[in-house]
Enzyme design. Sequence first.
Site, PDB file in Angstrom:
ATOM      1  N   HIS A 135       0.569  -1.333   0.103  1.00 20.26           N
ATOM      2  CA  HIS A 135       0.148   0.007  -0.532  1.00 20.26           C
ATOM      3  C   HIS A 135       0.848   0.691   0.326  1.00 20.26           C
ATOM      4  O   HIS A 135       2.274   1.056   0.531  1.00 20.26           O
ATOM      5  CB  HIS A 135      -1.036  -0.301   0.601  1.00 20.26           C
ATOM      6  CG  HIS A 135      -1.247  -0.910   1.207  1.00 20.26           C
ATOM      7  ND1 HIS A 135      -2.565  -0.932   0.937  1.00 20.26           N
ATOM      8  CD2 HIS A 135      -2.389  -2.425   2.043  1.00 20.26           C
ATOM      9  CE1 HIS A 135      -3.695  -2.071   0.635  1.00 20.26           C
ATOM     10  NE2 HIS A 135      -2.812  -3.356   1.546  1.00 20.26           N
ATOM     11  N   ALA A 163      12.591 -16.175  15.116  1.00 21.05           N
ATOM     12  CA  ALA A 163      10.520 -16.390  15.130  1.00 21.05           C
ATOM     13  C   ALA A 163       9.980 -15.294  15.162  1.00 21.05           C
ATOM     14  O   ALA A 163      10.232 -14.446  16.094  1.00 21.05           O
ATOM     15  CB  ALA A 163      10.475 -17.328  16.179  1.00 21.05           C
TER      16      ALA A 163
HETATM   17  C1  LIG Z   1       4.983   1.469   7.730  1.00 24.09           C
HETATM   18  C2  LIG Z   1       5.698   1.325   6.396  1.00 24.09           C
HETATM   19  C3  LIG Z   1       4.684   0.902   5.058  1.00 24.09           C
HETATM   20  C4  LIG Z   1       6.588   2.349   6.369  1.00 24.09           C
HETATM   21  O1  LIG Z   1       7.124   3.022   4.934  1.00 24.09           O
HETATM   22  P1  LIG Z   1       8.183   4.092   5.261  1.00 24.09           P
HETATM   23  O2  LIG Z   1       7.263   5.208   4.639  1.00 24.09           O
HETATM   24  O3  LIG Z   1       8.710   3.723   3.116  1.00 24.09           O
HETATM   25  O4  LIG Z   1       9.052   3.849   6.239  1.00 24.09           O
HETATM   26  P2  LIG Z   1      10.634   3.895   5.689  1.00 24.09           P
HETATM   27  O5  LIG Z   1      11.293   2.701   5.243  1.00 24.09           O
HETATM   28  O6  LIG Z   1      10.959   5.142   5.183  1.00 24.09           O
HETATM   29  O7  LIG Z   1      11.409   3.620   7.515  1.00 24.09           O
HETATM   30  C5  LIG Z   1      10.740   5.056   8.439  1.00 24.09           C
HETATM   31  C6  LIG Z   1      11.406   4.730   9.687  1.00 24.09           C
HETATM   32  O8  LIG Z   1      10.591   4.221  10.068  1.00 24.09           O
HETATM   33  C7  LIG Z   1      11.378   2.667  10.729  1.00 24.09           C
HETATM   34  N1  LIG Z   1      10.316   2.063  10.305  1.00 24.09           N
HETATM   35  C8  LIG Z   1      10.342   1.120   9.343  1.00 24.09           C
HETATM   36  N2  LIG Z   1       8.368   0.526   9.351  1.00 24.09           N
HETATM   37  C9  LIG Z   1       8.953   0.360  10.907  1.00 24.09           C
HETATM   38  C10 LIG Z   1       8.711  -0.947  11.531  1.00 24.09           C
HETATM   39  N3  LIG Z   1       7.662  -1.190  11.207  1.00 24.09           N
HETATM   40  N4  LIG Z   1       8.712  -0.868  12.836  1.00 24.09           N
HETATM   41  C11 LIG Z   1       9.513  -0.367  13.261  1.00 24.09           C
HETATM   42  N5  LIG Z   1      10.335   0.783  12.477  1.00 24.09           N
HETATM   43  C12 LIG Z   1       9.677   0.694  11.492  1.00 24.09           C
HETATM   44  C13 LIG Z   1      12.493   2.763  10.170  1.00 24.09           C
HETATM   45  O9  LIG Z   1      13.829   1.897  10.284  1.00 24.09           O
HETATM   46  C14 LIG Z   1      13.099   4.581   9.485  1.00 24.09           C
HETATM   47  O10 LIG Z   1      13.117   4.488  10.857  1.00 24.09           O
HETATM   48  P3  LIG Z   1      14.434   6.141  11.117  1.00 24.09           P
HETATM   49  O11 LIG Z   1      14.022   6.810   9.753  1.00 24.09           O
HETATM   50  O12 LIG Z   1      14.957   5.820  12.131  1.00 24.09           O
HETATM   51  O13 LIG Z   1      16.050   5.175   9.467  1.00 24.09           O
HETATM   52  C15 LIG Z   1       6.740   0.016   6.368  1.00 24.09           C
HETATM   53  O14 LIG Z   1       7.735   0.474   7.077  1.00 24.09           O
HETATM   54  C16 LIG Z   1       6.300  -1.298   6.830  1.00 24.09           C
HETATM   55  O15 LIG Z   1       5.378  -1.154   7.529  1.00 24.09           O
HETATM   56  N6  LIG Z   1       6.050  -2.030   5.063  1.00 24.09           N
HETATM   57  C17 LIG Z   1       5.199  -3.172   5.551  1.00 24.09           C
HETATM   58  C18 LIG Z   1       3.829  -2.858   5.486  1.00 24.09           C
HETATM   59  C19 LIG Z   1       3.121  -4.309   5.501  1.00 24.09           C
HETATM   60  O16 LIG Z   1       2.954  -4.917   6.261  1.00 24.09           O
HETATM   61  N7  LIG Z   1       2.288  -4.887   4.613  1.00 24.09           N
HETATM   62  C20 LIG Z   1       2.461  -6.618   4.464  1.00 24.09           C
HETATM   63  C21 LIG Z   1       0.306  -6.369   3.015  1.00 24.09           C
HETATM   64  S1  LIG Z   1      -0.358  -5.327   3.318  1.00 24.09           S
END
Ligand SMILES: CC(C)(COP(=O)(O)OP(=O)(O)OC[C@H]1O[C@@H](n2cnc3c(N)ncnc32)[C@H](O)[C@@H]1OP(=O)(O)O)[C@@H](O)C(=O)NCCC(=O)NCCS
Length: 210
Positions: A135, A163
Amino acid sequence: MRVDEVPNEANGAAPPALRPLDAHAMPLWRKGQIIAGALRGVFHHLRGRPGRLPIIHRQVSIREHHGTVRLGHLAEIHDRVVLSAIGTETDQALVAIGNRTSVWYGTVITARRNVTIGSECAISWNCSILDDDMHDVLELQDYKLSSRGPQPVVIGDHVWIGAGAIVLKGVTIGRDAIVAAGAIVTRDVPAATLVAGAPACVIRRVAGWR
Ligand SMILES: CC(C)(COP(=O)(O)OP(=O)(O)OC[C@H]1O[C@@H](n2cnc3c(N)ncnc32)[C@H](O)[C@@H]1OP(=O)(O)O)[C@@H](O)C(=O)NCCC(=O)NCCS
């Protein structure tokens, strides 16, 4: 421990020995499980992946659409694992898992572009490895969608992922690294390094694991 103090082939130290597979000590049910899994692997093999015989356990979901799931020789895929390679007509997706890597119960590995996992890795249960967020975030300023798109995930040889860990888009993990249980890996992990936490941070350098 400094990087050049980690025992490795470059500095003359022997790499840690692999844990031997002791068929005699194996319970009967485990032998049966491996035989049934190897038969499913033969079916997978017959679908056109020569030279490799993976072991595929029950209720494994392999989803390919404009993409390929490639399993290495004796890669062991346990129950309820989802392997998904769903790309587009122009950008094919690939999930590639190396020889003798095991992926345990309930783990989801999904590629919109590319997830590559090396040989001899242990990916524990209920992990998620994804090369795309799926998304887009709607940003506060002018409601712009911030989409980074798929970014390849590369996991080196002999990596242990604990895990429930999650490896997110664009991450490269070096060989012999260890990802602690429940860690969320958002940045690259150097070789022979233990990381933990959310987001995952370096805890210490290690010589490997077995
Ligand atoms: C929430 C999310 C979409 C944000 O993406 P983004 O805007 O590209 O975020 P970034 O990669 O730029 O990370 C920004 C900061 O947040 C932190 N961060 C990102 N996701 C994190 C998470 N899940 N848990 C902890 N910290 C997180 C990063 O380390 C980064 O920290 P920093 O600036 O100190 O280095 C992404 O991190 C995420 O969780 N993606 C997974 C989505 C998912 O589960 N999809 C499955 C199908 S629906």
